[in-house]
Design an enzyme around this catalytic site. Sequence first.
Site, mmCIF file in Angstrom:
data_model
loop_
_atom_site.group_PDB
_atom_site.id
_atom_site.type_symbol
_atom_site.label_atom_id
_atom_site.label_comp_id
_atom_site.label_asym_id
_atom_site.label_seq_id
_atom_site.Cartn_x
_atom_site.Cartn_y
_atom_site.Cartn_z
ATOM 1 N N ARG A 76 0.818 -1.218 0.000
ATOM 2 C CA ARG A 76 0.000 0.000 0.000
ATOM 3 C C ARG A 76 0.850 1.267 0.000
ATOM 4 O O ARG A 76 0.380 2.321 -0.428
ATOM 5 C CB ARG A 76 -0.982 -0.033 1.166
ATOM 6 C CG ARG A 76 -2.064 -1.108 0.941
ATOM 7 C CD ARG A 76 -2.993 -1.247 2.120
ATOM 8 N NE ARG A 76 -2.321 -1.738 3.304
ATOM 9 C CZ ARG A 76 -2.398 -2.979 3.756
ATOM 10 N NH1 ARG A 76 -3.144 -3.862 3.139
ATOM 11 N NH2 ARG A 76 -1.746 -3.344 4.833
ATOM 12 N N GLU A 113 5.940 -9.525 15.236
ATOM 13 C CA GLU A 113 5.365 -10.150 16.423
ATOM 14 C C GLU A 113 5.422 -11.672 16.318
ATOM 15 O O GLU A 113 5.468 -12.370 17.308
ATOM 16 C CB GLU A 113 3.894 -9.732 16.598
ATOM 17 C CG GLU A 113 3.668 -8.243 16.736
ATOM 18 C CD GLU A 113 3.673 -7.503 15.404
ATOM 19 O OE1 GLU A 113 3.043 -7.970 14.436
ATOM 20 O OE2 GLU A 113 4.326 -6.458 15.334
#
Length: 190
Positions: A76, A113
Amino acid sequence: MSTHRSTDAAPAPDRAEIEQIMTSRIAEFPDFPEPGVLFRDITPLLADGPAMRRVISYWCSILPEGIEYVVGTEARGFVLGAPLAYELGVGFVPVRKAGKLPGFPRSVEYSLEYGTATVEISRDALPRGARTVIIDDLLATGGTAAATIELVRDFDAEVLAASFLIELEGLGGRERMPEVPISTVWSIPN
């Protein structure tokens, strides 16, 4: 060096107009891609040409002067960075995921993460001393942006700022880039 281009378009919108556009054109999907996550989808904004044009106009107005290259992260950041570069009259450099560029790109691995990821830039994409701004759609934990900054600096290029369409406040993204000015079009509590 770039100065912000003036066009025949209307003046840059103010913050209140941008808040209205963003509030009405960012879709929310609870529990996607996993339970407990609220996904913010920019597709309705991208599909609304006049609204997108106003957002790009505003975004250009909050970027620093002197930019020579917009550096946009996959995917994006490409969609948003290219029209920003066009409006500013500067070059655009894509930051790709590992394995997407031919030859011997420069790369940086960073922690996520749930594991690690790698971002890459073509070896000859930025000249030494280039004045850049990092662009992406979302600032959350800041891992991708921090890795992109490291990668751009590997070219001996200057990072004038990092700028994001949306910032999810409270996730520590800004803390990952304490030495870089950060701007956002729209900040929302997480």
